[in-house]
Design a protein around this motif. Sequence first.
Motif, short mmCIF file in Angstrom:
data_model
loop_
_atom_site.label_atom_id
_atom_site.label_comp_id
_atom_site.label_asym_id
_atom_site.label_seq_id
_atom_site.Cartn_x
_atom_site.Cartn_y
_atom_site.Cartn_z
N SER A 194 0.83 -1.20 0.00
CA SER A 194 0.00 0.00 0.00
C SER A 194 0.86 1.25 0.00
O SER A 194 0.35 2.36 -0.11
CB SER A 194 -0.90 -0.01 1.23
OG SER A 194 -0.11 -0.20 2.39
N LYS A 195 2.17 1.07 0.11
CA LYS A 195 3.06 2.25 0.10
C LYS A 195 3.73 2.41 -1.26
O LYS A 195 4.64 3.21 -1.41
CB LYS A 195 4.15 2.09 1.16
CG LYS A 195 3.72 2.52 2.52
CD LYS A 195 4.89 2.47 3.48
CE LYS A 195 4.68 3.47 4.60
NZ LYS A 195 5.73 3.33 5.62
N GLY A 196 3.31 1.61 -2.24
CA GLY A 196 3.86 1.80 -3.57
C GLY A 196 5.16 1.06 -3.84
O GLY A 196 5.85 1.36 -4.82
N THR A 197 5.49 0.10 -2.98
CA THR A 197 6.72 -0.65 -3.23
C THR A 197 6.40 -2.06 -3.71
O THR A 197 5.30 -2.57 -3.47
CB THR A 197 7.56 -0.80 -1.94
OG1 THR A 197 6.80 -1.57 -1.01
CG2 THR A 197 7.88 0.55 -1.35
N ILE A 198 7.37 -2.67 -4.40
CA ILE A 198 7.20 -4.06 -4.82
C ILE A 198 8.43 -4.81 -4.33
O ILE A 198 9.56 -4.33 -4.49
CB ILE A 198 7.13 -4.21 -6.36
CG1 ILE A 198 6.10 -3.27 -6.96
CG2 ILE A 198 6.78 -5.66 -6.73
CD1 ILE A 198 6.71 -2.03 -7.58
N ARG A 199 8.21 -5.94 -3.72
CA ARG A 199 9.33 -6.75 -3.26
C ARG A 199 9.38 -8.05 -4.04
O ARG A 199 8.34 -8.71 -4.24
CB ARG A 199 9.17 -7.06 -1.77
CG ARG A 199 9.46 -5.85 -0.90
CD ARG A 199 9.14 -6.13 0.56
NE ARG A 199 9.50 -5.02 1.41
CZ ARG A 199 8.80 -3.90 1.55
NH1 ARG A 199 7.66 -3.78 0.89
NH2 ARG A 199 9.21 -2.94 2.33
N LEU A 200 10.55 -8.39 -4.50
CA LEU A 200 10.75 -9.65 -5.21
C LEU A 200 11.43 -10.60 -4.25
O LEU A 200 12.41 -10.23 -3.61
CB LEU A 200 11.61 -9.42 -6.46
CG LEU A 200 11.82 -10.63 -7.36
CD1 LEU A 200 11.80 -10.22 -8.82
CD2 LEU A 200 13.14 -11.32 -7.05
N CYS A 201 10.90 -11.80 -4.13
CA CYS A 201 11.44 -12.76 -3.18
C CYS A 201 11.85 -14.03 -3.88
O CYS A 201 11.24 -14.46 -4.86
CB CYS A 201 10.41 -13.09 -2.10
SG CYS A 201 9.89 -11.65 -1.19
N ASP A 202 12.90 -14.65 -3.33
CA ASP A 202 13.41 -15.90 -3.88
C ASP A 202 13.23 -16.97 -2.81
O ASP A 202 13.81 -16.87 -1.74
CB ASP A 202 14.89 -15.71 -4.24
CG ASP A 202 15.47 -16.92 -4.94
OD1 ASP A 202 14.97 -18.05 -4.74
OD2 ASP A 202 16.44 -16.74 -5.70
N MET A 203 12.42 -17.97 -3.12
CA MET A 203 12.12 -18.98 -2.10
C MET A 203 13.30 -19.89 -1.82
O MET A 203 13.26 -20.68 -0.87
CB MET A 203 10.91 -19.81 -2.52
CG MET A 203 9.65 -18.96 -2.57
SD MET A 203 8.15 -19.94 -2.61
CE MET A 203 8.30 -20.68 -4.22
N ARG A 204 14.35 -19.80 -2.62
CA ARG A 204 15.53 -20.61 -2.35
C ARG A 204 16.36 -20.01 -1.23
O ARG A 204 17.17 -20.67 -0.61
CB ARG A 204 16.41 -20.73 -3.60
CG ARG A 204 15.74 -21.46 -4.75
CD ARG A 204 16.54 -21.32 -6.02
NE ARG A 204 16.71 -19.93 -6.41
CZ ARG A 204 17.24 -19.55 -7.56
NH1 ARG A 204 17.64 -20.46 -8.44
NH2 ARG A 204 17.38 -18.27 -7.85
N ALA A 205 16.16 -18.71 -0.99
CA ALA A 205 17.01 -18.01 -0.02
C ALA A 205 16.71 -18.45 1.40
O ALA A 205 17.59 -18.67 2.20
CB ALA A 205 16.82 -16.51 -0.18
N SER A 206 15.41 -18.57 1.71
CA SER A 206 15.05 -19.05 3.05
C SER A 206 13.60 -19.47 3.04
O SER A 206 12.85 -19.15 2.13
CB SER A 206 15.28 -17.96 4.09
OG SER A 206 14.34 -16.94 3.92
#
Lengths: 134, 458
Positions: free
Chosen positions: B258-270
């Motif tokens: 809701s603050k205008g950010t997008i996060r990309l996550c990698d499920m291999r990391a943790s």
Amino acid sequence: MSEKLSADSRCEQRGDEKQDTQEKEAVVPERAEEAKLKAKYPNLGQKPGGSDFLMKRLQKGQKYFDSGDYNMAKAKMKNKQLPTTGPDNNLVTGDHIPTPQDLPPRKSSLVTSKLAGPENHDSVNAACGMQDHN
Amino acid sequence: MFLKFSLRSIFYGAGGGGNDIQWCFSQVKGAVDDDVAEADIISTVEFNHSGELLATGDKGGRVVIFQQEQENKIQSLSRGEYNVYSTFQSHEPEFDYLKSLEIEEKINKIRWLPQKNAAQFLLSTNDKTIKLWKISERDKRPEGYNLKEEDGRYRDPSTVTTLRVPVFRPMDLMVEASPRRIFANAHTYHINSISINSDYETYLSADDLRINLWHLEITDRSFNIVDIKPANMEELTEVITAAEFHPNSCNTFVYSSSKGTIRLCDMRASALCDRHSKLFEEPEDPSNRSFFSEIISSISDVKFSHSGRYMMTRDYLSVKIWDLNMENRPVETYQVHEYLRSKLCSLYENDCIFDKFECCWNGSDSVVMTGSYNNFFRMFDRNTKRDITLEASRENNKPRTVLKPRKVCASGKRKKDEISVDSLDFNKKILHTAWHPKENIIAVATTNNLYIFQDKVN
């Protein structure tokens, strides 16, 4: 700082205007709107778009029942017209808890969706029909 | 794949530009009358992977699936029409007595699974429960039972003197929808997104504060992969607004806030992806900040391009295209309805500022589309940088008539055929649109009607 965007982002249709002036012009209406809002609602929270409205979003659907409130509401509203159920944006629940008669029945839609209904086949008939609609 | 490119594609470019295409009205579904029942409000629209099926969900918890006619395509008068294929009640209203919570039956999202066999599968979700539906066809039925009459009555076994083998005979096509899995009780908050992984075995569901990973076969367990709930709810500053798996990398997903950010996550990391691999955020000049800044920066939709190289986000006033390799700003920004910036005060008062518009890509990722008010919708051609505004309306819409572009006059003298900002109908919002994965066919949902437009076929 010159805010010239790279050639890749030349999608803004305004052509050659400097980015700075452009943004300031864009924001001035926003600030004017903010002033209008503050004038209407001087007590509007210090945290714009912050916790208050987020909490409201998280609590969507919450419907509390309190028998004390219910009985008070029944007594108070016996002779008055009962208010319609709407979003609870106030804190005094006692006056606004609807009595059972007013609650919209929570039935599922047993009716088939109108999208699946016979198509106003259409398109031609619908268009012709609509012209006489009013 | 290449055989599908017709002569038309060669002239207009593969996929066609938003403005090289001439859009024509094709069909409209739904009631004509203005009095809209709440249950009929369309809440989601989605083509399946081949584009042959088009699903809609509504506030009444119902799903309607349309199927494209195959025959007319060859006659090339128009592309096939979409007709009702199946309709069913997906979700019912519920009440959680323990939490005093009313659970709406409104279908928030539908996502199709790629087709593996004769049946079709889709996931549909309301605020709390996701369901896997199987849609299958039956066009034969067994006849000639020994112990049953044709009408179903049982025969007295003592009257049976000969035996026969029942045979399958053709019958009128029947399309049946049955719930195969119910994924419940995993979300405390309201589900806003579901996304099927490219491994076709798992999917994610996202609510305001958490994202869960499911296996399509397992309903009694899900893994929490993102949790942004603060220890103290008073410290809550942002919520998750949308999430999607990457189309090719099964370990990658994004979620918007809701603050205008997008996060990309990698499920291999943790196991718990609370720490993002990438954070996409456009820097804001603090001197430009106003009361409305955060609200209008809230991202209402995020969609990866088919290629997987880009993602698109929709906030209140614009559409932004991000290159996954560049986190500090979008590579392209398109203004959807900038003229609303001087109306933010009234849009806040009537709650329209919180409307959640979706966006979509065309099959070749060259054009993007999103909705607006007054039943207008907008398309932006990424190559030519031209844009167009069209209207979904029953008036003057005959099949194969080209849609007339619309223009909104922000201020000053209104030209003929333009509409002024103050005349816009803010109750007529187009929040949901979908683009056929391969052809230039689009589905546009107004409040309670579904419009289908196609490009002009010569």
